[in-house]
Design a protein around this motif. Sequence first.
Motif, mmCIF file in Angstrom:
data_model
loop_
_atom_site.group_PDB
_atom_site.id
_atom_site.type_symbol
_atom_site.label_atom_id
_atom_site.label_comp_id
_atom_site.label_asym_id
_atom_site.label_seq_id
_atom_site.Cartn_x
_atom_site.Cartn_y
_atom_site.Cartn_z
ATOM 1 N N GLY A 13 0.703 -1.171 0.090
ATOM 2 C CA GLY A 13 -0.062 0.132 0.017
ATOM 3 C C GLY A 13 1.024 1.365 -0.061
ATOM 4 N N GLN A 14 -0.031 2.415 0.187
ATOM 5 C CA GLN A 14 1.032 3.702 -0.086
ATOM 6 C C GLN A 14 1.818 3.920 1.092
ATOM 7 O OE1 GLN A 14 0.598 6.943 -2.214
ATOM 8 N NE2 GLN A 14 2.378 6.585 -1.165
ATOM 9 N N GLY A 15 1.645 3.178 2.124
ATOM 10 C CA GLY A 15 2.492 3.540 3.363
ATOM 11 C C GLY A 15 3.944 2.963 3.098
ATOM 12 N N ALA A 16 3.950 1.745 2.410
ATOM 13 C CA ALA A 16 5.432 1.096 2.175
ATOM 14 C C ALA A 16 6.002 1.322 0.781
ATOM 15 C CB ALA A 16 5.038 -0.265 2.184
ATOM 16 N N LEU A 17 5.451 2.295 -0.056
ATOM 17 C CA LEU A 17 5.763 2.903 -1.211
ATOM 18 C C LEU A 17 6.388 4.077 -1.088
ATOM 19 C CD1 LEU A 17 2.838 1.779 -3.374
ATOM 20 C CD2 LEU A 17 5.139 0.475 -3.411
ATOM 21 N N GLU A 314 2.579 -5.825 10.071
ATOM 22 C CA GLU A 314 2.463 -6.808 8.737
ATOM 23 C C GLU A 314 3.847 -6.559 8.160
ATOM 24 O OE1 GLU A 314 -0.840 -6.111 6.097
ATOM 25 O OE2 GLU A 314 -2.288 -6.940 7.589
ATOM 26 N N LEU A 315 4.436 -5.340 7.957
ATOM 27 C CA LEU A 315 5.679 -5.248 7.265
ATOM 28 C C LEU A 315 6.921 -6.024 7.907
ATOM 29 C CD1 LEU A 315 5.494 -1.517 6.305
ATOM 30 C CD2 LEU A 315 4.872 -3.577 4.821
ATOM 31 N N LEU A 316 6.750 -5.667 9.317
ATOM 32 C CA LEU A 316 7.745 -6.519 10.223
ATOM 33 C C LEU A 316 7.669 -8.008 9.776
ATOM 34 C CD1 LEU A 316 7.666 -4.827 13.627
ATOM 35 C CD2 LEU A 316 9.612 -5.050 12.105
ATOM 36 N N ASP A 317 6.336 -8.448 9.935
ATOM 37 C CA ASP A 317 5.953 -10.035 9.654
ATOM 38 C C ASP A 317 6.718 -10.352 8.311
ATOM 39 O OD1 ASP A 317 4.752 -10.156 12.176
ATOM 40 O OD2 ASP A 317 2.949 -10.128 11.537
ATOM 41 N N ALA A 318 6.492 -9.665 7.253
ATOM 42 C CA ALA A 318 7.043 -9.877 5.922
ATOM 43 C C ALA A 318 8.704 -10.184 6.168
ATOM 44 C CB ALA A 318 6.820 -8.948 5.117
ATOM 45 N N ILE A 319 9.421 -9.279 6.813
ATOM 46 C CA ILE A 319 10.688 -9.609 7.220
ATOM 47 C C ILE A 319 11.010 -10.807 7.688
ATOM 48 C CG2 ILE A 319 12.973 -8.585 8.149
ATOM 49 C CD1 ILE A 319 11.769 -5.822 7.536
ATOM 50 N N GLY A 320 10.215 -10.940 8.751
ATOM 51 C CA GLY A 320 10.689 -11.997 9.805
ATOM 52 C C GLY A 320 10.269 -13.522 8.840
ATOM 53 N N PRO A 324 17.011 -16.244 6.433
ATOM 54 C CA PRO A 324 18.191 -15.713 6.190
ATOM 55 C C PRO A 324 19.074 -16.618 5.228
ATOM 56 C CG PRO A 324 17.671 -15.704 8.550
ATOM 57 C CD PRO A 324 16.544 -16.537 7.735
ATOM 58 N N GLY A 325 19.702 -15.930 4.358
ATOM 59 C CA GLY A 325 20.699 -16.609 3.568
ATOM 60 C C GLY A 325 20.684 -15.940 2.022
ATOM 61 N N ALA A 326 21.659 -16.298 1.356
ATOM 62 C CA ALA A 326 21.569 -15.669 -0.015
ATOM 63 C C ALA A 326 20.318 -15.734 -0.795
ATOM 64 C CB ALA A 326 22.866 -16.157 -0.707
ATOM 65 N N ALA A 327 19.679 -17.050 -0.589
ATOM 66 C CA ALA A 327 18.428 -17.029 -1.600
ATOM 67 C C ALA A 327 17.566 -16.117 -1.405
ATOM 68 C CB ALA A 327 17.940 -18.458 -1.125
ATOM 69 N N GLY A 328 17.404 -15.545 -0.056
ATOM 70 C CA GLY A 328 16.174 -14.376 0.165
ATOM 71 C C GLY A 328 16.824 -13.129 0.158
ATOM 72 N N ALA A 329 17.862 -12.754 -0.430
ATOM 73 C CA ALA A 329 18.625 -11.620 -0.205
ATOM 74 C C ALA A 329 17.762 -10.437 -0.981
ATOM 75 C CB ALA A 329 20.160 -11.444 -0.775
ATOM 76 N N THR A 330 17.179 -11.067 -2.257
ATOM 77 C CA THR A 330 16.209 -9.763 -3.098
ATOM 78 C C THR A 330 15.019 -9.526 -2.164
ATOM 79 O OG1 THR A 330 17.323 -10.669 -5.005
ATOM 80 C CG2 THR A 330 15.157 -9.452 -5.031
ATOM 81 N N SER A 331 14.395 -10.703 -1.784
ATOM 82 C CA SER A 331 13.312 -10.551 -0.880
ATOM 83 C C SER A 331 13.420 -9.600 0.333
ATOM 84 C CB SER A 331 12.635 -11.708 -0.625
ATOM 85 O OG SER A 331 12.275 -12.571 -1.709
ATOM 86 N N ALA A 337 12.999 -2.258 2.352
ATOM 87 C CA ALA A 337 12.821 -1.082 1.906
ATOM 88 C C ALA A 337 11.302 -0.572 2.191
ATOM 89 C CB ALA A 337 12.949 -0.981 0.445
ATOM 90 N N ALA A 338 10.334 -1.737 2.343
ATOM 91 C CA ALA A 338 9.054 -1.375 2.171
ATOM 92 C C ALA A 338 8.641 -0.833 3.722
ATOM 93 C CB ALA A 338 8.219 -2.586 2.157
ATOM 94 N N LEU A 339 9.353 -1.438 4.847
ATOM 95 C CA LEU A 339 9.205 -0.994 6.216
ATOM 96 C C LEU A 339 9.980 0.286 6.324
ATOM 97 C CD1 LEU A 339 8.672 -1.682 9.065
ATOM 98 C CD2 LEU A 339 10.666 -2.852 9.417
ATOM 99 N N LEU A 340 11.115 0.525 5.882
ATOM 100 C CA LEU A 340 11.727 1.939 6.154
ATOM 101 C C LEU A 340 11.043 2.849 5.572
ATOM 102 C CD1 LEU A 340 15.628 0.775 6.059
ATOM 103 C CD2 LEU A 340 13.994 0.656 7.999
ATOM 104 N N SER A 341 10.511 2.669 4.222
ATOM 105 C CA SER A 341 9.562 3.794 3.565
ATOM 106 C C SER A 341 8.556 4.153 4.207
ATOM 107 C CB SER A 341 9.288 3.100 2.190
ATOM 108 O OG SER A 341 10.392 3.084 1.317
#
Length: 489
Positions: A13-17, A314-320, A324-331, A337-341
């Motif tokens: 949503g707008q808050g994460a963009l 929800e944005l925190l949960d998405a991070i959690g 961890p690991g290289a496979a999830g680096a892009t996600s 970025a969504a949380l910090l935005s």
Amino acid sequence: MVRVSEFFNLGLGQGALDFVNVDVREDVAVYIDPHALRTQRGDWAEACSSSVSSFFETLLQAIQQDDSSLVHRLVFPLSEPNETHLGQSVGRSRGRSLGSEKRARELVAQLSSSRAIATGMVLDLEETALFVEGIGTDILSDITTCLIREHLLRYTKLQSNFHGIPTESQFVGPIWNSTTHTWDASVAAEVPRGPDGPLVLVPRAIVRFHPTLDKEKYFTGYIRPKYEQLELAKGLSSEFVYLIHEGKRNQQLRVSKTELGDHLGSTKSKLVDHTDRFPDALDSYREHVKLPAVPLTDTDLQSRVGDTPVDLGELLDAIGAIAPGAAGATSYHRAVAALLSSLFSSCLGNQGIETKLHGGLKRIDITYDNVAGDGFFRWLSLHFSAAIVPIECKNYTGDPSNPELDQIAMRLSPSRGQLGFLITRNISDKPRFRARCHAAASDNHGYIIALDDEDLRSLVADYQAAQASEENPREFALLRTMFGRLLGL
């Protein structure tokens, strides 16, 4: 409404963009404010401001030299920028304020006949809203959009790549060339396509509901008080002065501000006359608005674009949820970025993705311009170099170490900014890693704040608690404490 995030299935949503989540068919009543660009720091905002300034300086010179041919060549390419979907159109975006030859001729006439421009009273594009007839919120925004189109296209491409928005080559209008001070013909650019044509994304940090410079505020706060003093000096002989508490020790004279204001008039032509008489009033108003204002909050912007409130949990949960690991680096990069935005939405903006440094030899995961008008990031900008804030994201299974610290330290500089963030999953030995960050600061390698999942949860909890108690959520006590440790406090 079908917003950008829904049309392209972004799941945010707008808050994460970082960009305005506009309707892809109709307009949203927010506007680009050139004053926001001029008061923000950072490479992107300053490049935009430079484009606006170079155009207006060229236009001023043409008007003052009575070069009508050049004025026409400068103004006529200012077409209605429907691709941003900002403005006042009812129904599908189709253009109201600019775009027709008739409207362009009217704008040329208004600018050319303006005494405020001819005499040099107006110094910036934003000041035309105070003194030039026919230039209001929508036209000021449209003109600015046209002038910074090149920079918006670059921003749109970066955001599209980051969020996986498909793009295609399309023509979106002429480009203002700040070097030659001329318009370049429209060239094809890689941008998203909506149901009615190209879409150009606009950073939320540069939009407002109304321009910062407001002619009514200028009149009531800076012009009318000058006349009030003149009327008070006349005493009861003035038709606008009356006596209160007559016969008592605390009797005093007052001015009927409404009657005086109606008598003086606050039209744009009248404001030119008043400013001629009291030029220091304009100087005072400029001084008052020279500092950056707080950008639109999540709540304000979400209500205007018709989006649902952001859920930081929800944005925190998405991070959690990301392993961890290289496979999830892009996600992980996108989730952070969504949380910090959202968390820093009224403090950091004009998001850059994979920003290149030193000719492309180095890259930064995320950068933000420091656009804060208050709180921790505003305090930081007043005391340290912090125009640009770089952020590195590490989806590691273990603790980051010296190479990761050195990597973010190498992204810092006195010119770009001296504060950077290292975001990682877990720091098991926080005292040791923070000691490393303190040592880097002591050696003049910049100030690095390292945050793991636990720290992000604390930041969110503090933010929500401040909102609930109606305190300023942008103070970020945890960041202030961490920065104090880097200073040895």
